[in-house]
Design a protein around this motif. Structure first.
Motif, PDB file in Angstrom:
ATOM      1  N   ILE A  49       0.605  64.627 -86.483  1.00  0.00           N
ATOM      2  CA  ILE A  49       1.551  65.546 -85.844  1.00  0.00           C
ATOM      3  C   ILE A  49       2.179  66.460 -86.884  1.00  0.00           C
ATOM      4  O   ILE A  49       2.277  67.688 -86.699  1.00  0.00           O
ATOM      5  CB  ILE A  49       2.634  64.761 -85.078  1.00  0.00           C
ATOM      6  CG1 ILE A  49       2.005  63.963 -83.928  1.00  0.00           C
ATOM      7  CG2 ILE A  49       3.718  65.708 -84.543  1.00  0.00           C
ATOM      8  CD1 ILE A  49       2.961  62.973 -83.280  1.00  0.00           C
ATOM      9  N   ALA A  50       2.611  65.866 -88.006  1.00  0.00           N
ATOM     10  CA  ALA A  50       3.234  66.659 -89.065  1.00  0.00           C
ATOM     11  C   ALA A  50       2.242  67.671 -89.630  1.00  0.00           C
ATOM     12  O   ALA A  50       2.604  68.829 -89.908  1.00  0.00           O
ATOM     13  CB  ALA A  50       3.754  65.740 -90.164  1.00  0.00           C
ATOM     14  N   TRP A  51       0.985  67.247 -89.808  1.00  0.00           N
ATOM     15  CA  TRP A  51      -0.018  68.160 -90.351  1.00  0.00           C
ATOM     16  C   TRP A  51      -0.245  69.337 -89.404  1.00  0.00           C
ATOM     17  O   TRP A  51      -0.321  70.498 -89.844  1.00  0.00           O
ATOM     18  CB  TRP A  51      -1.335  67.423 -90.584  1.00  0.00           C
ATOM     19  CG  TRP A  51      -2.376  68.285 -91.233  1.00  0.00           C
ATOM     20  CD1 TRP A  51      -2.573  68.464 -92.567  1.00  0.00           C
ATOM     21  CD2 TRP A  51      -3.332  69.129 -90.565  1.00  0.00           C
ATOM     22  NE1 TRP A  51      -3.600  69.354 -92.784  1.00  0.00           N
ATOM     23  CE2 TRP A  51      -4.084  69.782 -91.578  1.00  0.00           C
ATOM     24  CE3 TRP A  51      -3.631  69.388 -89.231  1.00  0.00           C
ATOM     25  CZ2 TRP A  51      -5.106  70.678 -91.283  1.00  0.00           C
ATOM     26  CZ3 TRP A  51      -4.648  70.292 -88.927  1.00  0.00           C
ATOM     27  CH2 TRP A  51      -5.373  70.924 -89.940  1.00  0.00           C
ATOM     28  N   ALA A  83      13.790  62.067 -74.445  1.00  0.00           N
ATOM     29  CA  ALA A  83      13.223  60.720 -74.554  1.00  0.00           C
ATOM     30  C   ALA A  83      12.277  60.582 -75.734  1.00  0.00           C
ATOM     31  O   ALA A  83      12.014  59.465 -76.193  1.00  0.00           O
ATOM     32  CB  ALA A  83      12.505  60.349 -73.263  1.00  0.00           C
ATOM     33  N   LEU A  84      11.762  61.704 -76.231  1.00  0.00           N
ATOM     34  CA  LEU A  84      10.811  61.662 -77.343  1.00  0.00           C
ATOM     35  C   LEU A  84      11.456  61.978 -78.685  1.00  0.00           C
ATOM     36  O   LEU A  84      10.770  61.996 -79.711  1.00  0.00           O
ATOM     37  CB  LEU A  84       9.662  62.637 -77.075  1.00  0.00           C
ATOM     38  CG  LEU A  84       8.749  62.266 -75.901  1.00  0.00           C
ATOM     39  CD1 LEU A  84       7.769  63.403 -75.603  1.00  0.00           C
ATOM     40  CD2 LEU A  84       7.981  60.985 -76.188  1.00  0.00           C
ATOM     41  N   LEU A 141      10.053  61.856 -82.749  1.00  0.00           N
ATOM     42  CA  LEU A 141      10.024  63.010 -83.635  1.00  0.00           C
ATOM     43  C   LEU A 141      10.959  62.822 -84.823  1.00  0.00           C
ATOM     44  O   LEU A 141      10.713  63.370 -85.903  1.00  0.00           O
ATOM     45  CB  LEU A 141      10.392  64.281 -82.857  1.00  0.00           C
ATOM     46  CG  LEU A 141      10.011  65.612 -83.503  1.00  0.00           C
ATOM     47  CD1 LEU A 141       8.506  65.700 -83.701  1.00  0.00           C
ATOM     48  CD2 LEU A 141      10.491  66.784 -82.674  1.00  0.00           C
ATOM     49  N   ALA A 142      12.021  62.035 -84.647  1.00  0.00           N
ATOM     50  CA  ALA A 142      12.945  61.783 -85.749  1.00  0.00           C
ATOM     51  C   ALA A 142      12.243  61.122 -86.931  1.00  0.00           C
ATOM     52  O   ALA A 142      12.634  61.330 -88.088  1.00  0.00           O
ATOM     53  CB  ALA A 142      14.110  60.911 -85.267  1.00  0.00           C
ATOM     54  N   GLU A 172      19.441  59.850 -73.515  1.00  0.00           N
ATOM     55  CA  GLU A 172      20.237  60.336 -74.632  1.00  0.00           C
ATOM     56  C   GLU A 172      19.322  60.662 -75.817  1.00  0.00           C
ATOM     57  O   GLU A 172      18.492  59.837 -76.207  1.00  0.00           O
ATOM     58  CB  GLU A 172      21.267  59.290 -75.055  1.00  0.00           C
ATOM     59  CG  GLU A 172      22.430  59.158 -74.096  1.00  0.00           C
ATOM     60  CD  GLU A 172      23.252  60.443 -74.009  1.00  0.00           C
ATOM     61  OE1 GLU A 172      23.502  61.076 -75.069  1.00  0.00           O
ATOM     62  OE2 GLU A 172      23.629  60.825 -72.884  1.00  0.00           O
ATOM     63  N   PRO A 173      19.478  61.851 -76.420  1.00  0.00           N
ATOM     64  CA  PRO A 173      18.643  62.182 -77.575  1.00  0.00           C
ATOM     65  C   PRO A 173      19.045  61.376 -78.800  1.00  0.00           C
ATOM     66  O   PRO A 173      20.151  60.857 -78.901  1.00  0.00           O
ATOM     67  CB  PRO A 173      18.903  63.679 -77.780  1.00  0.00           C
ATOM     68  CG  PRO A 173      20.235  63.931 -77.154  1.00  0.00           C
ATOM     69  CD  PRO A 173      20.347  62.966 -76.017  1.00  0.00           C
ATOM     70  N   HIS A 174      18.126  61.272 -79.739  1.00  0.00           N
ATOM     71  CA  HIS A 174      18.363  60.576 -80.998  1.00  0.00           C
ATOM     72  C   HIS A 174      19.478  61.282 -81.773  1.00  0.00           C
ATOM     73  O   HIS A 174      19.572  62.518 -81.760  1.00  0.00           O
ATOM     74  CB  HIS A 174      17.065  60.569 -81.815  1.00  0.00           C
ATOM     75  CG  HIS A 174      17.087  59.679 -82.998  1.00  0.00           C
ATOM     76  ND1 HIS A 174      17.657  60.059 -84.204  1.00  0.00           N
ATOM     77  CD2 HIS A 174      16.612  58.421 -83.199  1.00  0.00           C
ATOM     78  CE1 HIS A 174      17.523  59.085 -85.083  1.00  0.00           C
ATOM     79  NE2 HIS A 174      16.891  58.070 -84.503  1.00  0.00           N
ATOM     80  N   PRO A 175      20.336  60.520 -82.474  1.00  0.00           N
ATOM     81  CA  PRO A 175      21.440  61.142 -83.226  1.00  0.00           C
ATOM     82  C   PRO A 175      20.993  62.199 -84.230  1.00  0.00           C
ATOM     83  O   PRO A 175      21.760  63.116 -84.548  1.00  0.00           O
ATOM     84  CB  PRO A 175      22.089  59.942 -83.936  1.00  0.00           C
ATOM     85  CG  PRO A 175      21.747  58.772 -83.095  1.00  0.00           C
ATOM     86  CD  PRO A 175      20.400  59.050 -82.523  1.00  0.00           C
TER      87      PRO A 175
END
Length: 543
Positions: free
Chosen positions: A102-104, A119-120, A124-125, A145-148
């Motif tokens: 994904i990063a590439w 939710a994703l 991605l974090a 709730e999104p990741h902090p």
């Protein structure tokens, strides 16, 4: 002399205007953690226009790549329209890939902004520190709730709420609209650029009677992810037809999907064979297929027995063939007129082929030395394709693929097969998956289909293992749904294929590896099992 007719460009904006004008009564349904959301095409068009107007506030200029990290949802669908009509390039990231892939891809595509479903955000974090080229993030709410780590992100609803609803400037039809990446099963994923023109022509082909045959009265349920070749282009075809559309979200279990089919009165569904095999294992009485009348299936070969079982349940299963490089449609099984009077068994068998070329696509069979072979059904070679939505080059490949995968404007697909006099494509195998035993080729696809025709077999995969005498021998990996032993399956195969084709080893496994798009992953299977299977093969597979 140049004609002045038809000066309106073929574009995503044109498809969106068509949807808004013809689809005010169609239901667009999307499932998230918050429940089922419902829109109409005019409502989606308005939100897509607002999104397009808001993108410059994020620093997005025409030609910039805008990444998405999302499943099949209504807001993701809005991005599939809003980003291209703004002149930017949509770049859907495959959420099922490994983090480094994904990063590439995000770096290779030069994504500048990424829209991510709440939710994703935990997923991605994990790789956000590696996404150094991304300037801004937008969180798309979905009831979770999104990741902090995304507290600094823009809220999607706030972004479009403050934007005007205005028709964007028309873009040239030859400009890029979408950048999709292949699965990368044989190396780094390859970028494929879809233009506004190619997306529109591919979507139009979905309305052809001898293709997907999408109609205004249909309700479509594409189970292929939007990030996989734009979900086979079906959301765009639905827009042109003004048809209903159902997006299943993250829960694509057979039980959840069958509920959607029944409650939303789905008429046409699309997905890979592994999913429809799982649905079939629930049994004909496990749930009602309701109004479902057609299944469009692709990604790997469909066992004939599965086609027959769905036929008995009143559902036509059509097999398609294609790839990301083909947007992805190349062929589809339709019973041609002069074959309509054939016995039912023969007509159903046609759906076990890969069908004949979608109108607009040209196919040919080519020998290793470059000779173009006849369409006689017996001369095998590599299948090559060209057409208005078939790419002629990859986007900045990191290898020599642009020299090796294309020949005189034709895409070299890597699939080996024949084309019969009626135009039906019969795939023998991927060139890298053929088993060469004693100098003769064995088709792993044929063996897999015959194995899955046995009532006790749920899934099957055949791979080559090294052999000191024959060079290679086939070995079978089998997932069962009833009690059966290896010799019974070998006897089943001996009744259908030449004895020397029968695998020396049948290994029973709990599950088979799949790619990020749901296809069987033979590269991974070889890494996991090839040495063990070679050791079990007579002579130990030792050279």
């Amino acid at each position: 002399m140049r004609s002045t007719m038809g000066s309106m460009p073929l574009s995503v904006a044109m498809m969106l205007r068509r949807a808004a004008a013809t689809g005010p009564h169609a239901r667009l349904v999307g499932v998230t953690a918050a429940g089922r959301g419902v829109q109409t095409w005019p409502q989606l068009a308005e939100r897509a226009r607002r999104l397009a107007a808001a993108l410059p506030t994020l620093g997005v200029a025409p030609g910039d790549r805008v990444g998405t990290f999302a499943c099949n949802s209504l807001r993701h669908l809005e991005l599939f329209y809003g980003v291209p009509i703004a002149g930017a390039v949509l770049q859907p990231l495959n959420v099922r890939l490994f983090a480094d892939q994904i990063a590439w891809i995000a770096a290779h595509a030069e994504d500048r902004v990424v829209f991510v479903e709440a939710a994703l955000t935990p997923r991605l974090a994990e790789i956000r520190p590696e996404l150094t080229g991304v300037r801004r993030y937008v969180v798309v709410p979905d009831g979770t709730e999104p990741h902090p780590d995304f507290a600094d992100a823009v809220d999607y609803e706030e972004l479009i709420a403050g934007a005007p609803d205005e028709e964007p400037a028309e873009v040239d039809e030859w400009t890029a609209a979408c950048l999709c990446y292949t699965g990368g099963t044989t190396g780094r994923p390859k970028g494929v650029v879809y233009s506004h023109r190619s997306l529109t022509l591919h979507a139009m082909s979905g309305l052809f009677a001898d293709s997907f045959a999408i109609r205004e009265s249909d309700v479509l349920l594409p189970l292929t992810p939007l990030f996989h070749a734009t979900s086979w282009g079906m959301p765009y075809s639905a827009a042109l037809a003004g048809a209903g559309l159902v997006l299943a979200g993250m829960d694509t279990s057979p039980q959840a999907v069958l509920r959607l089919v029944r409650e939303e009165r789905v008429t046409v569904a699309a997905g890979v064979p592994t999913f429809w095999l799982a649905v079939d294992q629930l049994g004909p009485g496990a749930d009602d297929l309701g109004t479902l009348r057609r299944i469009l299936c692709g990604g790997s070969a469909i066992p004939l027995e599965l086609i027959q079982r769905y036929h008995r349940r009143g559902v036509e299963m059509q097999q398609g063939w294609g790839m990301t490089e083909m947007s992805p449609s190349g062929s589809l099984t339709v019973v041609r007129g002069h074959l309509a009077d054939r016995p039912e068994a023969e007509r159903l068998a046609l759906h076990a082929t890969q069908g004949f070329a979608t109108p607009g696509v040209e196919l040919r069979v080519v020998a290793p030395d470059g000779e173009v072979l006849p369409h006689d059904g017996v001369s095998p070679g590599e299948i090559e394709a060209r057409g208005p939505w078939v790419t002629e080059a990859y986007h900045r490949p990191d290898d020599d693929a642009n020299e090796t995968r294309f020949r005189d404007g034709w895409l070299r697909t890597g699939d080996v097969g024949t084309i019969d006099p009626d135009g039906y494509l019969h795939l023998i195998d991927r060139d890298k998956d053929l088993v060469k035993s004693g100098g003769e080729w064995i088709s792993s696809i044929d063996l897999e289909n015959h194995l899955m025709d046995h009532d006790a077999v749920a899934q099957a995969m055949v791979i080559a293992v090294p052999h000191p005498v024959w060079g290679e021998r086939p070995a079978a990996l089998v997932v069962t749904c009833a009690e059966v032993d290896a010799e019974t399956l070998r006897a089943h195969l001996r009744s259908r294929v030449a004895s020397w084709w029968v695998p020396d080893v049948v290994e029973f496994v709990a599950d088979l590896p799949t790619t990020a798009t749901g296809k069987f992953d033979k590269k991974r299977a070889r890494a996991l099992w090839q040495d063990r299977l070679a050791a079990l093969t007579p002579n130990g597979g030792k050279s």
